[in-house]
Scaffold this motif. Sequence first.
Motif, PDB file in Angstrom:
ATOM      1  N   MET A   1      48.161  24.241  14.178  1.00  0.00           N
ATOM      2  CA  MET A   1      46.757  24.003  14.425  1.00  0.00           C
ATOM      3  C   MET A   1      45.993  24.064  13.101  1.00  0.00           C
ATOM      4  O   MET A   1      46.231  24.910  12.253  1.00  0.00           O
ATOM      5  CB  MET A   1      46.222  25.071  15.377  1.00  0.00           C
ATOM      6  N   LYS A   2      45.063  23.167  12.926  1.00  0.00           N
ATOM      7  CA  LYS A   2      44.259  23.107  11.714  1.00  0.00           C
ATOM      8  C   LYS A   2      43.120  24.117  11.780  1.00  0.00           C
ATOM      9  O   LYS A   2      42.523  24.328  12.828  1.00  0.00           O
ATOM     10  CB  LYS A   2      43.652  21.718  11.563  1.00  0.00           C
ATOM     11  N   ALA A   3      42.825  24.710  10.653  1.00  0.00           N
ATOM     12  CA  ALA A   3      41.667  25.597  10.564  1.00  0.00           C
ATOM     13  C   ALA A   3      40.422  24.722  10.438  1.00  0.00           C
ATOM     14  O   ALA A   3      40.418  23.719   9.725  1.00  0.00           O
ATOM     15  CB  ALA A   3      41.792  26.510   9.356  1.00  0.00           C
ATOM     16  N   ARG A   4      39.360  25.109  11.137  1.00  0.00           N
ATOM     17  CA  ARG A   4      38.117  24.342  11.102  1.00  0.00           C
ATOM     18  C   ARG A   4      37.001  25.212  10.538  1.00  0.00           C
ATOM     19  O   ARG A   4      36.854  26.365  10.917  1.00  0.00           O
ATOM     20  CB  ARG A   4      37.712  23.892  12.514  1.00  0.00           C
ATOM     21  N   TYR A   5      36.228  24.650   9.622  1.00  0.00           N
ATOM     22  CA  TYR A   5      35.112  25.353   9.010  1.00  0.00           C
ATOM     23  C   TYR A   5      33.892  24.454   9.037  1.00  0.00           C
ATOM     24  O   TYR A   5      34.009  23.228   9.052  1.00  0.00           O
ATOM     25  CB  TYR A   5      35.434  25.733   7.565  1.00  0.00           C
ATOM     26  N   LEU A   6      32.727  25.077   9.008  1.00  0.00           N
ATOM     27  CA  LEU A   6      31.477  24.334   8.968  1.00  0.00           C
ATOM     28  C   LEU A   6      31.003  24.218   7.527  1.00  0.00           C
ATOM     29  O   LEU A   6      30.978  25.208   6.799  1.00  0.00           O
ATOM     30  CB  LEU A   6      30.401  25.066   9.784  1.00  0.00           C
ATOM     31  N   ASP A   7      30.626  23.002   7.121  1.00  0.00           N
ATOM     32  CA  ASP A   7      30.007  22.854   5.812  1.00  0.00           C
ATOM     33  C   ASP A   7      28.524  23.185   5.953  1.00  0.00           C
ATOM     34  O   ASP A   7      28.080  23.635   7.012  1.00  0.00           O
ATOM     35  CB  ASP A   7      30.230  21.446   5.264  1.00  0.00           C
ATOM     36  N   MET A   8      27.739  22.999   4.909  1.00  0.00           N
ATOM     37  CA  MET A   8      26.327  23.378   4.968  1.00  0.00           C
ATOM     38  C   MET A   8      25.562  22.575   6.022  1.00  0.00           C
ATOM     39  O   MET A   8      24.716  23.126   6.729  1.00  0.00           O
ATOM     40  CB  MET A   8      25.681  23.246   3.595  1.00  0.00           C
ATOM     41  N   ALA A   9      25.871  21.299   6.159  1.00  0.00           N
ATOM     42  CA  ALA A   9      25.217  20.490   7.187  1.00  0.00           C
ATOM     43  C   ALA A   9      25.618  20.977   8.581  1.00  0.00           C
ATOM     44  O   ALA A   9      24.782  21.055   9.486  1.00  0.00           O
ATOM     45  CB  ALA A   9      25.574  19.017   7.013  1.00  0.00           C
ATOM     46  N   GLY A  10      26.886  21.325   8.746  1.00  0.00           N
ATOM     47  CA  GLY A  10      27.374  21.816  10.029  1.00  0.00           C
ATOM     48  C   GLY A  10      26.744  23.138  10.416  1.00  0.00           C
ATOM     49  O   GLY A  10      26.398  23.365  11.580  1.00  0.00           O
ATOM     50  N   VAL A  11      26.573  24.034   9.437  1.00  0.00           N
ATOM     51  CA  VAL A  11      25.908  25.313   9.703  1.00  0.00           C
ATOM     52  C   VAL A  11      24.486  25.043  10.165  1.00  0.00           C
ATOM     53  O   VAL A  11      24.020  25.595  11.169  1.00  0.00           O
ATOM     54  CB  VAL A  11      25.916  26.226   8.447  1.00  0.00           C
ATOM     55  N   GLY A  12      23.783  24.183   9.456  1.00  0.00           N
ATOM     56  CA  GLY A  12      22.402  23.866   9.814  1.00  0.00           C
ATOM     57  C   GLY A  12      22.277  23.314  11.215  1.00  0.00           C
ATOM     58  O   GLY A  12      21.387  23.709  11.981  1.00  0.00           O
ATOM     59  N   ARG A  13      23.179  22.413  11.598  1.00  0.00           N
ATOM     60  CA  ARG A  13      23.134  21.808  12.943  1.00  0.00           C
ATOM     61  C   ARG A  13      23.539  22.791  14.030  1.00  0.00           C
ATOM     62  O   ARG A  13      23.071  22.690  15.160  1.00  0.00           O
ATOM     63  CB  ARG A  13      24.061  20.591  12.997  1.00  0.00           C
ATOM     64  N   ALA A  14      24.415  23.745  13.708  1.00  0.00           N
ATOM     65  CA  ALA A  14      24.958  24.655  14.719  1.00  0.00           C
ATOM     66  C   ALA A  14      24.031  25.826  15.043  1.00  0.00           C
ATOM     67  O   ALA A  14      24.253  26.529  16.028  1.00  0.00           O
ATOM     68  CB  ALA A  14      26.316  25.180  14.264  1.00  0.00           C
ATOM     69  N   LEU A  15      23.022  26.061  14.230  1.00  0.00           N
ATOM     70  CA  LEU A  15      22.119  27.182  14.483  1.00  0.00           C
ATOM     71  C   LEU A  15      21.319  26.950  15.763  1.00  0.00           C
ATOM     72  O   LEU A  15      21.098  25.810  16.172  1.00  0.00           O
ATOM     73  CB  LEU A  15      21.166  27.379  13.305  1.00  0.00           C
ATOM     74  N   THR A  16      20.855  28.039  16.370  1.00  0.00           N
ATOM     75  CA  THR A  16      20.074  27.946  17.609  1.00  0.00           C
ATOM     76  C   THR A  16      18.860  27.046  17.410  1.00  0.00           C
ATOM     77  O   THR A  16      18.554  26.219  18.252  1.00  0.00           O
ATOM     78  CB  THR A  16      19.618  29.353  18.057  1.00  0.00           C
ATOM     79  N   SER A  17      18.159  27.238  16.301  1.00  0.00           N
ATOM     80  CA  SER A  17      17.077  26.337  15.896  1.00  0.00           C
ATOM     81  C   SER A  17      17.596  25.582  14.682  1.00  0.00           C
ATOM     82  O   SER A  17      17.575  26.103  13.564  1.00  0.00           O
ATOM     83  CB  SER A  17      15.826  27.118  15.514  1.00  0.00           C
ATOM     84  N   PRO A  18      18.100  24.368  14.874  1.00  0.00           N
ATOM     85  CA  PRO A  18      18.754  23.641  13.783  1.00  0.00           C
ATOM     86  C   PRO A  18      17.844  23.416  12.578  1.00  0.00           C
ATOM     87  O   PRO A  18      16.623  23.315  12.705  1.00  0.00           O
ATOM     88  CB  PRO A  18      19.130  22.305  14.428  1.00  0.00           C
ATOM     89  N   VAL A  19      18.472  23.386  11.408  1.00  0.00           N
ATOM     90  CA  VAL A  19      17.785  23.082  10.154  1.00  0.00           C
ATOM     91  C   VAL A  19      18.606  22.030   9.418  1.00  0.00           C
ATOM     92  O   VAL A  19      19.738  21.735   9.788  1.00  0.00           O
ATOM     93  CB  VAL A  19      17.617  24.341   9.266  1.00  0.00           C
TER      94      VAL A  19
END
Length: 96
Positions: A1-19
């Motif tokens: 299984m591949k490890a999955r990480y969020l880049d800066m754009a992914g972190v921003g989109r994944a937040l409760t209030s996206p940025v």
Amino acid sequence: MKARYLDMAGVGRALTSPVSRHAVVKWRERYPQGVDHSFPEPDVIIGAWEIDPNTGDFVDDQDERGVPGWSVERLSEIETWRAALPGRTGRPRKAD
């Protein structure tokens, strides 16, 4: 299984209030490691290693030119960090 990480754009989109990705970049610039309320350190840096042409060994170039990545499990930590940002009371209203 591949490890999955969020880049800066992914972190921003994944937040409760996206940025935007830009907001996450600015957070990392304004709250670097070693200051009060540092932005959570990334779990991985992709592309920040170089190969020494003489030995063929990997060499850490000690700057973060690569792409930072955060585990999805750390989103709650980033949400908590964001909630504690100073000045989160909103823009002052104009007096009439």
